[in-house]
Structures are given as C-alpha cells and as structure tokens.
Design a protein around this motif. Structure first.
Motif, PDB file in Angstrom:
ATOM      1  N   PRO B  97      -9.069  12.987  -0.717  1.00 11.44           N
ATOM      2  CA  PRO B  97     -10.457  12.998  -1.199  1.00 11.44           C
ATOM      3  C   PRO B  97     -10.609  13.722  -2.539  1.00 11.44           C
ATOM      4  CG  PRO B  97     -10.406  13.555   1.122  1.00 11.44           C
ATOM      5  CD  PRO B  97      -8.992  13.551   0.654  1.00 11.44           C
ATOM      6  N   LEU B  98      -9.792  14.756  -2.783  1.00 13.82           N
ATOM      7  CA  LEU B  98      -9.886  15.460  -4.067  1.00 13.82           C
ATOM      8  C   LEU B  98      -9.414  14.547  -5.204  1.00 13.82           C
ATOM      9  CD1 LEU B  98      -8.615  19.035  -3.107  1.00 13.82           C
ATOM     10  CD2 LEU B  98     -10.948  18.308  -3.593  1.00 13.82           C
ATOM     11  N   ILE B  99      -8.404  13.738  -4.914  1.00 14.20           N
ATOM     12  CA  ILE B  99      -7.950  12.788  -5.933  1.00 14.20           C
ATOM     13  C   ILE B  99      -9.040  11.751  -6.189  1.00 14.20           C
ATOM     14  CG2 ILE B  99      -6.319  10.885  -6.328  1.00 14.20           C
ATOM     15  CD1 ILE B  99      -4.132  12.641  -5.558  1.00 14.20           C
ATOM     16  N   PHE B 100      -9.715  11.336  -5.125  1.00 10.54           N
ATOM     17  CA  PHE B 100     -10.815  10.382  -5.296  1.00 10.54           C
ATOM     18  C   PHE B 100     -11.948  10.985  -6.127  1.00 10.54           C
ATOM     19  CE2 PHE B 100     -11.014   6.233  -3.071  1.00 10.54           C
ATOM     20  CZ  PHE B 100      -9.661   6.105  -2.856  1.00 10.54           C
ATOM     21  N   ALA B 155      -2.966  -0.980  -2.264  1.00 12.92           N
ATOM     22  CA  ALA B 155      -2.394  -0.474  -3.519  1.00 12.92           C
ATOM     23  C   ALA B 155      -3.072   0.810  -3.954  1.00 12.92           C
ATOM     24  CB  ALA B 155      -2.491  -1.529  -4.618  1.00 12.92           C
ATOM     25  N   ASP B 156      -3.348   1.660  -3.012  1.00 11.51           N
ATOM     26  CA  ASP B 156      -4.052   2.896  -3.304  1.00 11.51           C
ATOM     27  C   ASP B 156      -3.338   4.042  -2.585  1.00 11.51           C
ATOM     28  OD1 ASP B 156      -5.857   4.946  -3.616  1.00 11.51           O
ATOM     29  OD2 ASP B 156      -7.561   3.586  -3.598  1.00 11.51           O
ATOM     30  N   GLY B 157      -2.573   4.815  -3.334  1.00 13.77           N
ATOM     31  CA  GLY B 157      -1.757   5.875  -2.746  1.00 13.77           C
ATOM     32  C   GLY B 157      -2.549   6.879  -1.925  1.00 13.77           C
ATOM     33  N   PRO B 158      -3.608   7.491  -2.501  1.00 16.92           N
ATOM     34  CA  PRO B 158      -4.355   8.489  -1.724  1.00 16.92           C
ATOM     35  C   PRO B 158      -4.941   7.918  -0.438  1.00 16.92           C
ATOM     36  CG  PRO B 158      -4.974   8.605  -4.032  1.00 16.92           C
ATOM     37  CD  PRO B 158      -4.094   7.411  -3.880  1.00 16.92           C
ATOM     38  N   THR B 159      -5.450   6.675  -0.511  1.00 14.10           N
ATOM     39  CA  THR B 159      -6.017   6.061   0.697  1.00 14.10           C
ATOM     40  C   THR B 159      -4.928   5.851   1.736  1.00 14.10           C
ATOM     41  OG1 THR B 159      -7.586   4.924  -0.717  1.00 14.10           O
ATOM     42  CG2 THR B 159      -7.426   4.123   1.521  1.00 14.10           C
ATOM     43  N   ALA B 160      -3.743   5.409   1.277  1.00 15.57           N
ATOM     44  CA  ALA B 160      -2.627   5.174   2.200  1.00 15.57           C
ATOM     45  C   ALA B 160      -2.228   6.476   2.893  1.00 15.57           C
ATOM     46  CB  ALA B 160      -1.441   4.585   1.434  1.00 15.57           C
ATOM     47  N   ILE B 161      -2.172   7.557   2.115  1.00 17.47           N
ATOM     48  CA  ILE B 161      -1.800   8.854   2.704  1.00 17.47           C
ATOM     49  C   ILE B 161      -2.875   9.312   3.686  1.00 17.47           C
ATOM     50  CG2 ILE B 161      -1.492  11.309   2.156  1.00 17.47           C
ATOM     51  CD1 ILE B 161      -0.136  10.378  -0.443  1.00 17.47           C
ATOM     52  N   PHE B 162      -4.128   9.160   3.274  1.00 17.73           N
ATOM     53  CA  PHE B 162      -5.241   9.608   4.117  1.00 17.73           C
ATOM     54  C   PHE B 162      -5.221   8.882   5.464  1.00 17.73           C
ATOM     55  CE2 PHE B 162      -9.689   9.208   5.496  1.00 17.73           C
ATOM     56  CZ  PHE B 162     -10.031  10.548   5.572  1.00 17.73           C
ATOM     57  N   LEU B 163      -5.097   7.559   5.412  1.00 19.50           N
ATOM     58  CA  LEU B 163      -5.168   6.778   6.656  1.00 19.50           C
ATOM     59  C   LEU B 163      -3.934   7.007   7.527  1.00 19.50           C
ATOM     60  CD1 LEU B 163      -7.092   4.697   8.006  1.00 19.50           C
ATOM     61  CD2 LEU B 163      -5.529   2.944   7.222  1.00 19.50           C
ATOM     62  N   SER B 164      -2.749   7.016   6.907  1.00 18.91           N
ATOM     63  CA  SER B 164      -1.544   7.182   7.719  1.00 18.91           C
ATOM     64  C   SER B 164      -1.472   8.582   8.321  1.00 18.91           C
ATOM     65  CB  SER B 164      -0.285   6.868   6.906  1.00 18.91           C
ATOM     66  OG  SER B 164      -0.247   7.658   5.746  1.00 18.91           O
ATOM     67  N   SER B 165      -2.017   9.590   7.605  1.00 22.02           N
ATOM     68  CA  SER B 165      -2.008  10.941   8.180  1.00 22.02           C
ATOM     69  C   SER B 165      -2.884  11.013   9.420  1.00 22.02           C
ATOM     70  CB  SER B 165      -2.467  11.967   7.145  1.00 22.02           C
ATOM     71  OG  SER B 165      -3.845  11.814   6.876  1.00 22.02           O
ATOM     72  N   ARG B 166      -3.886  10.143   9.489  1.00 26.03           N
ATOM     73  CA  ARG B 166      -4.774  10.152  10.653  1.00 26.03           C
ATOM     74  C   ARG B 166      -4.275   9.251  11.785  1.00 26.03           C
ATOM     75  NH1 ARG B 166      -9.742  12.524   9.119  1.00 26.03           N
ATOM     76  NH2 ARG B 166      -9.061  14.044   7.584  1.00 26.03           N
ATOM     77  N   SER B 178       6.317   3.896  -0.035  1.00 22.63           N
ATOM     78  CA  SER B 178       6.216   2.456  -0.230  1.00 22.63           C
ATOM     79  C   SER B 178       5.013   2.120  -1.119  1.00 22.63           C
ATOM     80  CB  SER B 178       6.090   1.779   1.140  1.00 22.63           C
ATOM     81  OG  SER B 178       5.960   0.409   0.989  1.00 22.63           O
ATOM     82  N   ALA B 179       3.854   2.717  -0.821  1.00 19.29           N
ATOM     83  CA  ALA B 179       2.641   2.421  -1.593  1.00 19.29           C
ATOM     84  C   ALA B 179       2.821   2.784  -3.060  1.00 19.29           C
ATOM     85  CB  ALA B 179       1.453   3.186  -1.003  1.00 19.29           C
ATOM     86  N   TYR B 180       3.333   3.991  -3.308  1.00 14.58           N
ATOM     87  CA  TYR B 180       3.485   4.414  -4.703  1.00 14.58           C
ATOM     88  C   TYR B 180       4.567   3.609  -5.425  1.00 14.58           C
ATOM     89  CZ  TYR B 180       0.232   8.314  -4.394  1.00 14.58           C
ATOM     90  OH  TYR B 180      -0.903   9.069  -4.278  1.00 14.58           O
ATOM     91  N   SER B 181       5.618   3.241  -4.693  1.00 15.48           N
ATOM     92  CA  SER B 181       6.680   2.456  -5.332  1.00 15.48           C
ATOM     93  C   SER B 181       6.142   1.110  -5.786  1.00 15.48           C
ATOM     94  CB  SER B 181       7.836   2.215  -4.361  1.00 15.48           C
ATOM     95  OG  SER B 181       8.266   3.416  -3.822  1.00 15.48           O
ATOM     96  N   TYR B 182       5.416   0.451  -4.894  1.00 11.44           N
ATOM     97  CA  TYR B 182       4.918  -0.881  -5.254  1.00 11.44           C
ATOM     98  C   TYR B 182       3.795  -0.815  -6.275  1.00 11.44           C
ATOM     99  CZ  TYR B 182       7.932  -2.575  -1.588  1.00 11.44           C
ATOM    100  OH  TYR B 182       9.037  -2.859  -0.838  1.00 11.44           O
ATOM    101  N   MET B 183       3.034   0.305  -6.266  1.00 16.28           N
ATOM    102  CA  MET B 183       2.021   0.460  -7.321  1.00 16.28           C
ATOM    103  C   MET B 183       2.706   0.519  -8.680  1.00 16.28           C
ATOM    104  SD  MET B 183      -0.511   3.156  -5.514  1.00 16.28           S
ATOM    105  CE  MET B 183      -1.300   3.753  -6.988  1.00 16.28           C
TER     106      MET B 183
END
Lengths: 331, 386
Positions: B97-100, B155-166, B178-183
């Motif tokens: 969220p801080l990155i957002f 294709a959104d690193g922070p969103t991917a981290i946020f959702l997978s952490s939950r 994976s998300a950051y690599s493909y971005m």
C-alpha cells in the motif's frame, strides 16, 4: 486567459459553498424536527456500524453461563462452581481489566476485575470465563459473589456506571448452560451442549478455498463473477467521467461567457478553448514558450535592491545586547 | 608445550571455523539461486531491464542464498533477525500500500480522464489474472494458491505481493519474483502477441489527440474513483485507498510537499526494502521446488493472456465505434498495469509501422486503468477466498 483561470478556480469554491449551504440547511431542518436528543441519537446510529467498531470494552458481551455446576467444567483447583462466559465481539484485542461484574443493579461495582493481569486481554472473537464461586483469592477470574439466587448479571464499564451488557435469566437446571444462540448477538436460550470458552454454535465452517474447489473446480464461475465486477467498477468510472468531462467543459464555457465581455481579447481565448480537443502541436508550442520564458526569467534578474524603513523601533539587529561581549565576572 | 596437541588444537579450531562458513552448508540449490540473482543483476545493469526492481531483488537473492549455520539469527526466516524484521512489511502487507501511495502521487490520470472509454481496456486485460487462475486450478493448485498465482497476470508487483501474502504466503517468493521478472520482460513478451492479433491496417489507426483536462476533473478523479471502486470492492481498500490518496495529494495542488515525499523518498525507501527482502526470501531450501517452476510457466502464460485480452477487446470495441473515434489495438497491451513499460511497448511497436503515429499518451490511459483494474481484481479474489 486570466479571467478564464479565475472562472476555473472559483468553480470548486462555488460548489463547496453550495454544498455547505445545503448541509447547514439539512442540519437545521433535522434539529427542528428531532430536537437535540434526537439528533444525538441519529448521529450515534449513523456512526455505528459492525465494521466500524473500534476495540473497546463496549464490544464485550455476556455470552453463556451455568448456575448449577454439579458435574461439568472444573476450574484450575479442580472445583466445580457457577461460571460466566464473556465474548469479545470485535476484531481487535480488548482488555476487560478495570471493568466490573455484579449481580446487583444497585451495586454495579461489586467485583472489580483486576487491572494489570495479561490474561484479562481477550483476543479478537474470543472468550473468557469467570467463576462465580465467591473465592476471589483464587485469582483474577474468581468472583467475590455467587449467582445462585439473584437471577441477574451485569457487566459494567471501568467508569463504574455505564452498563455494557446485562442479563436477567430464568430458573436454571443442573448442568445445563444458558447462552446466546450465536456468539455475542443471538437470543438467549438453554443450550443443548455446554460450550465454555468456545463458540456457542459449533458450525463446521468450510474454508472459502475448499468451497470454491468443490463448487467451482474449473474457476469459470470465479472468472465470470470477478471480470463482471472489474468491468462494473471501471464502467461506472467511465460513465461518470464521460459526463463529468462534458459538464466540466460546459461549466467552464458558461463561466467564460458570463464573465468575459463580448468581443474582448479574452473572449477569443475562450473560443479557442472550446475547440476541444486541441492538436498536440498547440500544447507543444505553449510548453516551449513557457520553458523559454522560465529560462529567460532565471538569467535576467532585475538587480534592484529595495531597502524599506522598518516601523518597529526594536530589532535584534540593532540591539546592543547581542553585539557586545559579556564582561567576565569574578565568582 | 606438546607440539602434537598444539596442531591438534589448531586443526580442531579450523574445522570448527569451516563449519561456520557458507562453504560447508552450500548446496546445488544455493548455487542455482545465486546464478539467477547474478542474471538479474546483469539484465538490470547491462540491459537496463527494470533496474530499480531487479537490482534490489537480484542482490537480495544473493543475500538470501548465502548459506549459514542455523540459529545465529541472521536468516530472513529466523525470528528476530534484521532481515526478518524488514521482511515483516512484506508478510503483513505493509509495503505494497505504501508503494501504491507513491504510484498515486506520481501518476497523471489526465489521459484516462480525457478519454474515459480507455478504462475498459484496463478491465479487459485483467483476463490474464483469471486465465492463469483457471490454468492453476487445472494444474492442481488450491483456489487460494491459484489466485495468488493468477495475480501475476495483473503485471503489478506490489499487488502480487499483497495478495499472495494474504492467500498463499508459502508461494509469495515465487509469485513476487515471477511478477517482477515478467514485468521486466514486457518488451519481449508483448510485441509478438500484439503483432499476431492485429492487421497492418489496424496498427496504422490514428487516434484523436486527448483534450485538455481541467484541475477540477483531476481533483474529482481520486475522490470519485475511491468512493466508486471501494464501495463495490471494499477488500481493495488498502491498495486503492492509498493509490487515490496519493493522487489527491498530487492533484490538489496544496500538498506539494506531501506529494513529493510520497513519490520520492517514501517510495524509494519502500522499493529498496521490498525488493531486497523479497529477493532474500528466495532461499534455495524453501524456494527451489517444482511448484516454483510451474508458477514461472503460469506467470508467462498469464502475461500472454492479459495482452490477448486487451488487444482483442479493442478490436471488438472498434466494431461499435465510429470512424475517427476508433482505438488503435496496439494500445490494448497497455491494459496490464506495468506502468509505464507496457505503454512504452505500444509506442515502440506503433512507430515501427508509422513513424509519426505516437501512441504513448493514448496508451497511458489503459495503463493506469490497469493499475486500478488489477487492484480491484485483487480485492475481489481476497474477498472471495480469504
């Protein structure tokens, strides 16, 4: 152009003043209809919502009790006595220390729950058990009264007079608990099963992930639902901004027509603005001109220094205190 | 002093010292992961592929894969270690969220406001998320795991981290990498799909230049955007709330200092922390599994499906638009929220066919809509599956 800018900046201010006037009118109308007390009640009702509750002792609820415990739950001393279960309905930890439990409406402070015991912190959606055995020396959770005859129980806030929850219960049978049908909110009834320190309704909740695995193994329902919601959210934004854009242009044009006299140079500017969308080259030319103007501004300083006489008689700059060195004194 | 006992003592000490070095704990997995970290650093420094992300992540991989004797409180998974404390922000979903907030403070939504129909492309491109979700289910992942994998398609690193952490904390490292690599690989992955799906005539479509957007509209956008999206999907509040708040700081014009902090020092600090700790979380012992390989393959597929969804939606949408209002389907790829890389891809591919047809400004519309769309999609998945 300046007039046009003024018109643009004043639009939100006007909207704000109209909104403020509408709010004031609504407030005075409600106050005249409901009175001060009614208005306060309405505000309290509006502020309350299940999701908006903070972590407060007011979130605690009497949840279950057993008055005649002859062959049921034992305390840490291996003794059976009446018990009272309190449930934290919130999603934050609540410390019950400092609150009061009583069986007498005229003496709300009968048992002050000790402060400073870490065990009085009740985790979110969790329970705590108090033993009504009149043995307070057995610890924090042992009350200094029994509940054999009063048929009344009250939990009071730490201020000693705000009642958080109270209960008048019917005559009790041995080893049958009296509790809410659902933790914290349900109606009181005689429980089929005694559930001290656990949920009154033991529903085997299937995990959301398992539910989707069972009912939507291919993910088609999720895809259709989620894509529909994503589209719904962005279509709503699209529709709003489609008309907001049109309205904004209309308001700007309207304000421009009202403020600027016909035939003035500013009128010509407005007519240019109305020819939206402007070609990209126009923006590029304006940007270049502004950039050049800024660069010239930085290079050509006026080199004029203005010194004005200060009206104040005293200033730190003319004070001798700050300019003279202190004379050394012999101590 | 007995010479033999002295040598024996020294030998014992050296042996003990060796047991503390990384060499005695090194496995083939650590070497593989360190090689991946070095490749990330090479791509970032030599080819400038997303250097702001790949350098912290690549170096983090090196840090996380230096083996050590357990119990010294130095590993990222050892409670109380410095890395573990920094990793808290990832595990608890504090950093995204801080990155957002910073993204909101640096994003200009003018392109979107001036042509709001481009928002729909941002919605269509979220097909990548749900395509990968279905494919993951087909490969035997649980729905919560499939959702964490599917969000790579946003294709959104922070969103991917946020959702997978939950939803699937055990997959977070693989999902984030994976998300950051493909971005970073958007310029490689998207153009073939875009060219495959479009005709030459479509690629030459010239779009109307965007109109000027008033200050009032820019101020209203984050307020209306927040109310509308979060009333529909409240579970997206941590991301969308911060995104729109950051944008209001920027557009209000009266909080310049706050906006500059959000889009400058704050986002830089958080990017360093999130990149380094996510990289360090890829310890070979926990990261190198068959699931990680499958997640990488699914991630690539999700980017392809997302690009497909965006481009095809524009093609279909064009059937209903009048001549002169048509959209160039080459901006369809920008519906994924890799800002501004996917918009840049639209511009580069567009210029290959017409040197004077600049699509960048048009592509920024769906690009920022993709940020909103992926956050909404994450909110939906979180709401359904948590």
């Amino acid at each position: 152009m300046k007039t046009l800018n003024n018109a643009m900046t004043s639009t939100p201010q006007r909207l704000f003043s109209v909104a403020s006037a509408a709010a004031m009118w609504s407030f005075s109308l409600l106050r005249s209809r409901l009175g001060r007390a009614g208005l306060a009640a309405l505000a309290a009702a509006l502020l309350w919502s299940p999701g908006a509750q903070g972590q407060r002792t007011t979130d605690l609820r009497l949840n279950e009790l057993m008055v005649i415990n002859s062959a049921n739950y034992e305390d840490d001393f291996g003794e059976r006595s009446a018990w009272i279960e309190i449930f934290n309905t919130s999603y934050g930890t609540v410390n019950i220390g400092g609150c009061y439990l009583s069986d007498d409406l005229n003496n709300l402070k009968k048992y002050p729950i000790p402060k400073g015991d870490v065990l009085t912190s009740i985790k979110p959606r969790q329970h705590v058990i108090f033993w009504a055995d009149n043995k307070p020396t057995h610890g924090t959770f042992h009350l200094n009264f029994t509940i054999d005859d009063t048929r009344f129980l009250v939990l009071t806030s730490s201020d000693g007079h705000t009642i958080i929850d109270s209960l008048t219960y019917p005559e009790q049978a041995a080893d049958v608990s009296y509790g809410r049908s659902e933790d914290g909110v349900g109606e009181w009834h005689f429980c089929e099963r005694t559930t001290p320190s656990t949920n009154n309704t033991l529903v085997q909740l299937e995990a959301a992930s398992d539910r989707f695995k069972n009912y939507d193994p291919l993910g088609i329902a999720m895809t259709i639902t989620a894509m529909s919601v994503v589209f719904l959210a962005l279509i709503s934004l699209f529709l709003i901004f489609k008309y907001v854009g049109k309205t904004a242009l209309w308001v700007i044009a309207l304000r421009g027509r009202r403020i600027i006299p016909k035939g003035s140079p500013a009128q010509v500017t407005v007519s240019v603005e109305k020819q939206q969308p402007s070609p990209g080259a126009v923006f590029a030319a304006i940007a270049c001109a502004l950039r050049r103007y800024e660069l010239e501004m930085s290079e050509l300083e006026s080199n004029i220094l203005t010194i004005n006489k200060v009206a104040k008689a005293y200033s730190p700059w003319n004070s001798k205190i700050y300019t003279l060195r202190e004379i050394p004194r012999k101590k | 002093m007995d010479i033999n006992s002295l040598f024996g003592f020294l030998g014992e000490n050296l042996s003990q010292f060796f047991s503390y070095t990384a060499f005695s704990h090194m496995t083939i997995g650590h070497i593989i992961m360190m090689t991946i970290g070095l490749i990330f650093l090479y791509l970032a420094i030599r080819h400038e592929f997303e250097p702001m992300l790949l350098i912290p992540i690549g170096f983090g991989i090196l840090i996380g894969n230096i083996p050590f004797m357990p119990g010294l409180r130095i590993g990222i998974y050892e409670e109380g270690s410095v890395l573990n404390i920094l990793y808290f922000g990832v595990v608890q979903g504090v950093y995204p969220p801080l990155i957002f907030l910073g993204i909101g403070a640096m994003t200009d939504f003018s392109a979107l406001i001036s042509n709001p129909k481009l928002m729909l492309i941002g919605a269509a491109a979220q097909l990548g998320i749900f395509g990968a979700y279905m494919a993951s289910l087909g490969l035997g992942f649980m729905p919560s795991e499939a959702a964490a994998i599917g969000i790579i398609g946003g294709a959104d690193g922070p969103t991917a981290i946020f959702l997978s952490s939950r939803l699937a904390p055990h997959l977070m490292g693989a999902v984030a990498i994976s998300a950051y690599s493909y971005m970073a690989l958007v310029p490689v992955l998207q153009p073939p799909v875009m060219k495959l799906l479009t005709s030459r005539r479509e690629r030459l479509i010239r779009m109307r230049p965007p109109r000027a957007v008033s200050h009032l509209e820019k101020v209203m956008f984050p307020i209306i955007g927040l109310l509308l999206t979060c009333l529909i999907v409240p579970s997206g509040l941590p991301l969308l709330g911060m995104l729109f708040f950051g944008n209001l700081l920027k557009e209000s014009g009266v909080t310049r200092r706050l906006a500059e902090t959000a889009r400058g020092p704050l986002i830089d600090i958080v990017t360093i922390l999130i990149g380094l700790t996510v990289g360090a979380s890829t310890q070979a012992t926990t990261f190198l599994t068959f699931d990680s390989v499958r997640i990488f393959l699914l991630g690539a597929a999700s980017f392809v499906v997302a690009t497909f969804g965006g481009v095809m939606f524009v093609k279909i949408f064009n059937l209903f638009l009048k001549e002169g209002n048509k959209i160039n389907p080459l901006i369809g790829n920008a519906g994924v929220s890799a800002v501004p890389d996917s918009a840049r891809v639209s511009q580069v591919v567009g210029l290959q066919y017409d040197k004077t047809n600049h699509l960048l400004m048009h592509a920024m519309g769906p690009n920022v809509a993709g940020v909103i769309g992926s956050a909404v999609a994450a909110g939906i998945l979180l709401g359904f599956l948590s």
